[in-house]
Design a protein around this motif. Sequence first.
Motif, PDB file in Angstrom:
ATOM      1  N   HIS A 199       0.829  -1.206   0.000  1.00 21.97           N
ATOM      2  CA  HIS A 199       0.000   0.000   0.000  1.00 21.97           C
ATOM      3  C   HIS A 199       0.864   1.256   0.000  1.00 21.97           C
ATOM      4  O   HIS A 199       2.012   1.241   0.463  1.00 21.97           O
ATOM      5  CB  HIS A 199      -0.913   0.021   1.224  1.00 21.97           C
ATOM      6  N   ASP A 222      -5.001   4.639  -0.704  1.00 18.51           N
ATOM      7  CA  ASP A 222      -4.488   4.600  -2.079  1.00 18.51           C
ATOM      8  C   ASP A 222      -5.534   4.091  -3.079  1.00 18.51           C
ATOM      9  O   ASP A 222      -5.213   3.858  -4.241  1.00 18.51           O
ATOM     10  CB  ASP A 222      -3.200   3.771  -2.167  1.00 18.51           C
ATOM     11  N   THR A 223      -6.766   3.920  -2.627  1.00 18.96           N
ATOM     12  CA  THR A 223      -7.961   3.462  -3.387  1.00 18.96           C
ATOM     13  C   THR A 223      -7.973   1.961  -3.633  1.00 18.96           C
ATOM     14  O   THR A 223      -8.912   1.456  -4.252  1.00 18.96           O
ATOM     15  CB  THR A 223      -8.149   4.188  -4.740  1.00 18.96           C
ATOM     16  N   HIS A 224      -6.984   1.226  -3.142  1.00 13.46           N
ATOM     17  CA  HIS A 224      -6.912  -0.213  -3.389  1.00 13.46           C
ATOM     18  C   HIS A 224      -7.362  -1.037  -2.183  1.00 13.46           C
ATOM     19  O   HIS A 224      -7.231  -0.605  -1.033  1.00 13.46           O
ATOM     20  CB  HIS A 224      -5.478  -0.628  -3.750  1.00 13.46           C
ATOM     21  N   ARG A 226      -6.392  -4.824  -0.810  1.00 13.37           N
ATOM     22  CA  ARG A 226      -5.397  -5.872  -1.057  1.00 13.37           C
ATOM     23  C   ARG A 226      -5.704  -7.116  -0.231  1.00 13.37           C
ATOM     24  O   ARG A 226      -6.321  -7.035   0.838  1.00 13.37           O
ATOM     25  CB  ARG A 226      -3.979  -5.362  -0.778  1.00 13.37           C
ATOM     26  N   ALA A 238      -4.861  -7.879  -5.497  1.00 12.39           N
ATOM     27  CA  ALA A 238      -5.151  -6.456  -5.337  1.00 12.39           C
ATOM     28  C   ALA A 238      -6.368  -6.128  -6.183  1.00 12.39           C
ATOM     29  O   ALA A 238      -6.498  -6.613  -7.319  1.00 12.39           O
ATOM     30  CB  ALA A 238      -3.954  -5.612  -5.753  1.00 12.39           C
ATOM     31  N   MET A 239      -7.259  -5.321  -5.637  1.00 13.83           N
ATOM     32  CA  MET A 239      -8.483  -4.970  -6.343  1.00 13.83           C
ATOM     33  C   MET A 239      -8.673  -3.458  -6.264  1.00 13.83           C
ATOM     34  O   MET A 239      -8.382  -2.838  -5.246  1.00 13.83           O
ATOM     35  CB  MET A 239      -9.685  -5.689  -5.720  1.00 13.83           C
ATOM     36  N   SER A 240      -9.172  -2.897  -7.353  1.00 13.09           N
ATOM     37  CA  SER A 240      -9.367  -1.452  -7.406  1.00 13.09           C
ATOM     38  C   SER A 240     -10.622  -1.139  -8.189  1.00 13.09           C
ATOM     39  O   SER A 240     -10.800  -1.620  -9.312  1.00 13.09           O
ATOM     40  CB  SER A 240      -8.164  -0.776  -8.059  1.00 13.09           C
ATOM     41  N   ASP A 241     -11.510  -0.347  -7.595  1.00 11.43           N
ATOM     42  CA  ASP A 241     -12.698   0.124  -8.287  1.00 11.43           C
ATOM     43  C   ASP A 241     -13.163   1.458  -7.704  1.00 11.43           C
ATOM     44  O   ASP A 241     -13.801   2.245  -8.377  1.00 11.43           O
ATOM     45  CB  ASP A 241     -13.830  -0.909  -8.200  1.00 11.43           C
ATOM     46  N   SER A 262     -16.168   3.907   1.189  1.00 16.51           N
ATOM     47  CA  SER A 262     -15.139   4.799   0.659  1.00 16.51           C
ATOM     48  C   SER A 262     -15.540   6.264   0.803  1.00 16.51           C
ATOM     49  O   SER A 262     -16.714   6.608   0.952  1.00 16.51           O
ATOM     50  CB  SER A 262     -14.901   4.470  -0.820  1.00 16.51           C
ATOM     51  N   TRP A 270     -17.593  -7.029  -3.318  1.00 16.49           N
ATOM     52  CA  TRP A 270     -16.533  -7.649  -4.120  1.00 16.49           C
ATOM     53  C   TRP A 270     -16.669  -9.164  -4.073  1.00 16.49           C
ATOM     54  O   TRP A 270     -16.733  -9.749  -2.988  1.00 16.49           O
ATOM     55  CB  TRP A 270     -15.155  -7.250  -3.585  1.00 16.49           C
ATOM     56  N   ARG A 275     -12.273 -11.592  -7.989  1.00 15.38           N
ATOM     57  CA  ARG A 275     -11.381 -10.485  -7.626  1.00 15.38           C
ATOM     58  C   ARG A 275     -11.867  -9.171  -8.257  1.00 15.38           C
ATOM     59  O   ARG A 275     -11.083  -8.414  -8.847  1.00 15.38           O
ATOM     60  CB  ARG A 275      -9.936 -10.769  -8.065  1.00 15.38           C
TER      61      ARG A 275
END
Length: 321
Positions: A199, A222-224, A226, A238-241, A262, A270, A275
Amino acid sequence: MKLAGLKTVENAHDESIWAAAWVPATDERPALLMTGSLDETVRLWRPDELAPAGPPSRGHALGVISVAAHPAGTVAASASLDSFIRVFDVDSNASIATLEAPPSEVWNMQFDPKGTVLAVAGGGSASVKLWDTSTWQLIANLAVPRPEGARPDRTGSGKFVLSVAWSPDGKRLACGSMDGTIAVFDVARAKFLHHLEGHSGPVRSLVFSPVDPRVLFTACDDTHVRIYDADGKSMVGAMSDHVSWVLSVDASPDGVAIVTGSSDKTVRLWDLSMRAAVQTMTNHSAQVWGVAFRPPGGTGVRAVRLASVSDDRSISLYDYS
Protein backbone atom coordinates in the motif's frame (compact mmCIF):
# COMPACT_ATOMS: atom_id res chain seq x y z
CA MET A 1 -24.31 -12.63 -4.56
CA LYS A 2 -25.96 -9.28 -4.15
CA LEU A 3 -26.91 -6.53 -1.73
CA ALA A 4 -30.47 -5.28 -1.49
CA GLY A 5 -31.19 -2.03 0.34
CA LEU A 6 -33.66 -2.48 3.19
CA LYS A 7 -33.75 0.79 5.07
CA THR A 8 -31.88 4.05 5.58
CA VAL A 9 -32.19 6.17 8.72
CA GLU A 10 -31.35 9.82 8.09
CA ASN A 11 -29.99 11.99 10.93
CA ALA A 12 -29.33 8.91 13.04
CA HIS A 13 -26.79 11.01 14.97
CA ASP A 14 -26.35 14.77 15.33
CA GLU A 15 -22.95 14.69 13.62
CA SER A 16 -20.84 12.42 11.38
CA ILE A 17 -20.95 8.68 12.14
CA TRP A 18 -17.44 7.28 12.15
CA ALA A 19 -17.88 3.80 13.62
CA ALA A 20 -20.18 0.78 13.45
CA ALA A 21 -20.12 -2.74 14.89
CA TRP A 22 -22.67 -5.44 15.59
CA VAL A 23 -23.29 -6.60 19.15
CA PRO A 24 -23.87 -10.38 18.98
CA ALA A 25 -27.22 -11.82 19.99
CA THR A 26 -27.78 -13.20 23.49
CA ASP A 27 -30.44 -15.62 24.76
CA GLU A 28 -32.61 -12.63 25.69
CA ARG A 29 -32.34 -10.41 22.60
CA PRO A 30 -31.25 -10.31 18.96
CA ALA A 31 -28.02 -8.80 17.69
CA LEU A 32 -27.91 -5.01 17.84
CA LEU A 33 -26.15 -2.49 15.62
CA MET A 34 -23.87 -0.12 17.55
CA THR A 35 -22.78 3.22 16.09
CA GLY A 36 -20.38 5.89 17.31
CA SER A 37 -20.40 9.52 16.23
CA LEU A 38 -18.57 12.81 16.44
CA ASP A 39 -21.58 13.95 18.50
CA GLU A 40 -19.84 12.10 21.40
CA THR A 41 -22.52 9.42 21.71
CA VAL A 42 -22.91 5.70 21.08
CA ARG A 43 -26.30 4.43 19.94
CA LEU A 44 -27.81 0.95 19.70
CA TRP A 45 -30.28 -0.05 16.97
CA ARG A 46 -32.63 -3.00 16.53
CA PRO A 47 -31.46 -5.19 13.66
CA ASP A 48 -34.33 -5.12 11.15
CA GLU A 49 -36.28 -1.91 11.63
CA LEU A 50 -33.25 0.15 12.75
CA ALA A 51 -35.30 1.55 15.62
CA PRO A 52 -33.35 2.89 18.61
CA ALA A 53 -32.75 0.18 21.23
CA GLY A 54 -32.49 2.68 24.06
CA PRO A 55 -31.30 6.24 24.73
CA PRO A 56 -27.90 7.44 23.46
CA SER A 57 -24.92 6.34 25.55
CA ARG A 58 -22.89 9.30 26.71
CA GLY A 59 -19.63 9.57 28.59
CA HIS A 60 -17.09 10.99 26.14
CA ALA A 61 -15.90 14.58 25.89
CA LEU A 62 -15.02 14.35 22.19
CA GLY A 63 -16.16 12.38 19.16
CA VAL A 64 -16.36 8.57 19.15
CA ILE A 65 -14.02 7.06 16.55
CA SER A 66 -14.33 3.33 17.23
CA VAL A 67 -16.78 0.87 18.79
CA ALA A 68 -16.28 -2.82 19.54
CA ALA A 69 -18.46 -5.58 20.98
CA HIS A 70 -17.46 -8.53 23.15
CA PRO A 71 -18.27 -11.84 21.41
CA ALA A 72 -20.65 -12.78 24.25
CA GLY A 73 -22.80 -9.79 23.32
CA THR A 74 -23.00 -8.42 26.86
CA VAL A 75 -20.15 -5.89 26.94
CA ALA A 76 -19.06 -3.19 24.51
CA ALA A 77 -16.38 -0.52 24.29
CA SER A 78 -16.21 2.92 22.70
CA ALA A 79 -13.03 4.86 21.92
CA SER A 80 -12.95 8.61 21.58
CA LEU A 81 -10.75 11.48 20.47
CA ASP A 82 -10.65 12.34 24.18
CA SER A 83 -8.19 9.39 24.53
CA PHE A 84 -10.52 7.42 26.79
CA ILE A 85 -12.09 4.01 26.17
CA ARG A 86 -15.41 3.50 27.91
CA VAL A 87 -16.33 -0.12 28.63
CA PHE A 88 -20.02 -0.62 29.40
CA ASP A 89 -22.81 -3.16 29.86
CA VAL A 90 -24.78 -3.33 26.61
CA ASP A 91 -28.22 -3.83 28.15
CA SER A 92 -28.01 -1.50 31.15
CA ASN A 93 -25.47 1.02 29.77
CA ALA A 94 -23.73 0.88 33.16
CA SER A 95 -20.05 1.75 33.02
CA ILE A 96 -17.72 -1.18 33.71
CA ALA A 97 -14.31 0.45 33.24
CA THR A 98 -12.61 3.51 31.80
CA LEU A 99 -9.28 2.94 30.06
CA GLU A 100 -7.03 5.96 29.60
CA ALA A 101 -4.21 6.61 27.16
CA PRO A 102 -2.07 9.63 26.26
CA PRO A 103 -3.41 11.94 23.51
CA SER A 104 -3.61 10.42 20.01
CA GLU A 105 -2.96 6.89 21.30
CA VAL A 106 -6.48 5.43 21.00
CA TRP A 107 -7.85 4.52 17.56
CA ASN A 108 -9.50 1.41 16.15
CA MET A 109 -10.06 -1.52 18.54
CA GLN A 110 -11.35 -5.09 18.54
CA PHE A 111 -12.01 -7.89 21.04
CA ASP A 112 -10.27 -11.20 20.36
CA PRO A 113 -12.52 -14.14 19.31
CA LYS A 114 -12.66 -15.55 22.87
CA GLY A 115 -13.31 -12.16 24.43
CA THR A 116 -10.36 -12.30 26.81
CA VAL A 117 -8.37 -9.41 25.30
CA LEU A 118 -9.22 -6.00 23.84
CA ALA A 119 -6.68 -4.84 21.26
CA VAL A 120 -6.38 -1.10 20.64
CA ALA A 121 -4.48 0.58 17.81
CA GLY A 122 -2.12 2.92 19.63
CA GLY A 123 -1.82 5.77 17.12
CA GLY A 124 1.29 7.83 17.76
CA SER A 125 2.61 5.36 20.35
CA ALA A 126 3.59 3.11 17.40
CA SER A 127 2.11 0.13 19.22
CA VAL A 128 -0.93 -2.04 19.82
CA LYS A 129 -2.14 -2.10 23.40
CA LEU A 130 -3.70 -5.27 24.84
CA TRP A 131 -6.13 -5.05 27.77
CA ASP A 132 -7.22 -8.04 29.88
CA THR A 133 -11.04 -8.07 29.86
CA SER A 134 -11.29 -9.79 33.26
CA THR A 135 -9.34 -7.10 35.11
CA TRP A 136 -9.24 -4.28 32.53
CA GLN A 137 -5.52 -3.97 33.14
CA LEU A 138 -3.00 -3.31 30.37
CA ILE A 139 -1.17 -6.61 29.84
CA ALA A 140 0.97 -5.93 26.77
CA ASN A 141 2.24 -3.15 24.56
CA LEU A 142 3.19 -4.58 21.17
CA ALA A 143 5.70 -2.21 19.58
CA VAL A 144 5.39 -1.85 15.81
CA PRO A 145 8.86 -1.43 14.27
CA ARG A 146 9.48 0.68 11.20
CA PRO A 147 10.36 -1.31 8.07
CA GLU A 148 13.92 -0.98 6.89
CA GLY A 149 14.34 1.98 4.58
CA ALA A 150 10.82 3.21 5.27
CA ARG A 151 9.98 6.83 4.66
CA PRO A 152 8.39 8.87 7.46
CA ASP A 153 4.59 8.75 7.49
CA ARG A 154 2.32 11.78 7.46
CA THR A 155 2.91 12.47 11.12
CA GLY A 156 6.55 13.18 10.31
CA SER A 157 7.69 10.86 13.09
CA GLY A 158 7.65 7.11 13.57
CA LYS A 159 4.76 4.73 13.03
CA PHE A 160 1.16 5.83 13.53
CA VAL A 161 -1.08 2.79 14.07
CA LEU A 162 -4.67 3.21 12.87
CA SER A 163 -6.35 -0.20 12.69
CA VAL A 164 -6.32 -3.69 14.21
CA ALA A 165 -7.76 -7.10 13.34
CA TRP A 166 -7.68 -10.53 15.00
CA SER A 167 -7.45 -13.75 13.01
CA PRO A 168 -10.50 -16.00 13.59
CA ASP A 169 -8.37 -18.47 15.59
CA GLY A 170 -7.03 -15.67 17.80
CA LYS A 171 -3.40 -16.56 17.06
CA ARG A 172 -2.51 -13.57 14.91
CA LEU A 173 -3.05 -9.85 15.28
CA ALA A 174 -2.59 -7.49 12.36
CA CYS A 175 -2.41 -3.70 12.50
CA GLY A 176 -2.43 -1.10 9.76
CA SER A 177 -0.40 2.10 9.86
CA MET A 178 -0.38 5.57 8.36
CA ASP A 179 2.68 4.72 6.22
CA GLY A 180 0.82 1.93 4.36
CA THR A 181 2.44 -1.05 6.06
CA ILE A 182 0.72 -3.81 8.02
CA ALA A 183 2.43 -5.48 10.99
CA VAL A 184 1.61 -9.06 11.98
CA PHE A 185 2.10 -10.40 15.52
CA ASP A 186 2.13 -13.83 17.14
CA VAL A 187 -0.13 -13.00 20.08
CA ALA A 188 0.75 -15.92 22.36
CA ARG A 189 4.44 -14.96 22.24
CA ALA A 190 3.76 -11.22 22.01
CA LYS A 191 6.21 -11.33 19.09
CA PHE A 192 6.37 -9.18 15.97
CA LEU A 193 6.58 -11.50 12.95
CA HIS A 194 6.82 -9.37 9.81
CA HIS A 195 5.48 -6.48 7.77
CA LEU A 196 3.14 -6.77 4.80
CA GLU A 197 3.82 -4.14 2.16
CA GLY A 198 2.23 -2.89 -1.03
CA HIS A 199 0.00 0.00 0.00
CA SER A 200 1.02 3.62 -0.51
CA GLY A 201 -1.24 5.36 1.99
CA PRO A 202 -2.89 4.98 5.40
CA VAL A 203 -4.44 1.55 6.08
CA ARG A 204 -7.56 2.56 7.96
CA SER A 205 -9.32 -0.82 8.10
CA LEU A 206 -8.46 -4.50 7.81
CA VAL A 207 -10.18 -7.82 8.47
CA PHE A 208 -9.24 -11.49 8.35
CA SER A 209 -11.26 -13.99 6.37
CA PRO A 210 -13.75 -15.77 8.67
CA VAL A 211 -12.98 -19.08 6.94
CA ASP A 212 -9.19 -18.91 6.52
CA PRO A 213 -7.05 -17.49 9.35
CA ARG A 214 -4.18 -16.79 6.94
CA VAL A 215 -6.10 -14.49 4.60
CA LEU A 216 -6.19 -10.75 5.40
CA PHE A 217 -8.10 -8.02 3.55
CA THR A 218 -6.94 -4.40 3.81
CA ALA A 219 -8.48 -1.04 2.86
CA CYS A 220 -6.29 1.96 2.11
CA ASP A 221 -6.31 5.62 1.12
CA ASP A 222 -4.49 4.60 -2.08
CA THR A 223 -7.96 3.46 -3.39
CA HIS A 224 -6.91 -0.21 -3.39
CA VAL A 225 -8.10 -3.27 -1.50
CA ARG A 226 -5.40 -5.87 -1.06
CA ILE A 227 -5.43 -9.54 -0.11
CA TYR A 228 -2.49 -10.95 1.84
CA ASP A 229 -1.30 -14.29 3.08
CA ALA A 230 -0.60 -12.98 6.57
CA ASP A 231 1.56 -15.97 7.50
CA GLY A 232 3.42 -16.26 4.21
CA LYS A 233 4.26 -12.53 4.07
CA SER A 234 2.95 -12.31 0.52
CA MET A 235 0.32 -10.27 -1.29
CA VAL A 236 -1.97 -12.62 -3.18
CA GLY A 237 -4.31 -10.11 -4.78
CA ALA A 238 -5.15 -6.46 -5.34
CA MET A 239 -8.48 -4.97 -6.34
CA SER A 240 -9.37 -1.45 -7.41
CA ASP A 241 -12.70 0.12 -8.29
CA HIS A 242 -13.16 2.99 -5.82
CA VAL A 243 -12.16 6.45 -7.03
CA SER A 244 -11.11 7.74 -3.62
CA TRP A 245 -9.90 6.54 -0.22
CA VAL A 246 -11.14 3.14 0.96
CA LEU A 247 -12.05 3.76 4.59
CA SER A 248 -13.58 0.48 5.75
CA VAL A 249 -13.73 -3.22 4.88
CA ASP A 250 -15.56 -6.26 6.23
CA ALA A 251 -15.81 -9.89 5.13
CA SER A 252 -19.08 -11.73 4.58
CA PRO A 253 -19.78 -14.54 7.07
CA ASP A 254 -19.58 -17.13 4.27
CA GLY A 255 -16.11 -15.90 3.30
CA VAL A 256 -16.88 -15.51 -0.40
CA ALA A 257 -17.21 -11.72 -0.51
CA ILE A 258 -16.03 -8.51 1.08
CA VAL A 259 -17.68 -5.11 1.31
CA THR A 260 -15.92 -1.74 1.38
CA GLY A 261 -16.91 1.82 2.18
CA SER A 262 -15.14 4.80 0.66
CA SER A 263 -14.80 8.56 0.65
CA ASP A 264 -16.25 8.34 -2.90
CA LYS A 265 -19.59 7.96 -1.03
CA THR A 266 -20.18 4.37 -2.17
CA VAL A 267 -20.42 0.89 -0.67
CA ARG A 268 -19.05 -1.83 -2.93
CA LEU A 269 -19.52 -5.60 -2.91
CA TRP A 270 -16.53 -7.65 -4.12
CA ASP A 271 -16.67 -11.24 -5.37
CA LEU A 272 -13.45 -12.84 -4.14
CA SER A 273 -13.50 -15.59 -6.77
CA MET A 274 -13.60 -12.95 -9.51
CA ARG A 275 -11.38 -10.49 -7.63
CA ALA A 276 -13.72 -7.75 -8.77
CA ALA A 277 -16.44 -5.37 -7.57
CA VAL A 278 -19.82 -6.74 -8.61
CA GLN A 279 -22.17 -4.15 -7.10
CA THR A 280 -22.07 -0.49 -6.06
CA MET A 281 -24.52 1.01 -3.57
CA THR A 282 -25.05 4.79 -3.54
CA ASN A 283 -27.28 5.27 -0.49
CA HIS A 284 -24.96 7.82 1.13
CA SER A 285 -24.21 11.42 0.19
CA ALA A 286 -20.83 11.63 1.96
CA GLN A 287 -17.86 9.40 2.76
CA VAL A 288 -18.65 5.96 4.21
CA TRP A 289 -16.63 5.45 7.38
CA GLY A 290 -17.91 2.03 8.41
CA VAL A 291 -19.31 -1.20 6.96
CA ALA A 292 -20.19 -4.19 9.14
CA PHE A 293 -21.80 -7.57 8.53
CA ARG A 294 -24.07 -8.90 11.26
CA PRO A 295 -22.42 -11.96 12.86
CA PRO A 296 -24.18 -15.32 12.50
CA GLY A 297 -26.32 -16.48 15.41
CA GLY A 298 -29.51 -15.67 17.21
CA THR A 299 -32.78 -17.54 17.48
CA GLY A 300 -34.46 -17.94 14.10
CA VAL A 301 -31.99 -15.63 12.32
CA ARG A 302 -31.11 -16.75 8.81
CA ALA A 303 -30.79 -13.53 6.83
CA VAL A 304 -27.38 -11.90 6.55
CA ARG A 305 -27.43 -8.16 7.12
CA LEU A 306 -24.90 -5.45 6.33
CA ALA A 307 -24.84 -1.94 7.79
CA SER A 308 -23.00 1.16 6.56
CA VAL A 309 -22.50 4.53 8.26
CA SER A 310 -21.44 7.86 6.86
CA ASP A 311 -20.38 11.44 7.35
CA ASP A 312 -23.91 12.32 6.17
CA ARG A 313 -25.18 11.12 9.61
CA SER A 314 -27.17 8.26 8.09
CA ILE A 315 -27.21 4.49 8.60
CA SER A 316 -28.12 2.10 5.78
CA LEU A 317 -29.14 -1.52 6.19
CA TYR A 318 -28.86 -4.12 3.43
CA ASP A 319 -29.74 -7.76 2.88
CA TYR A 320 -26.86 -9.90 1.60
CA SER A 321 -27.69 -13.04 -0.34
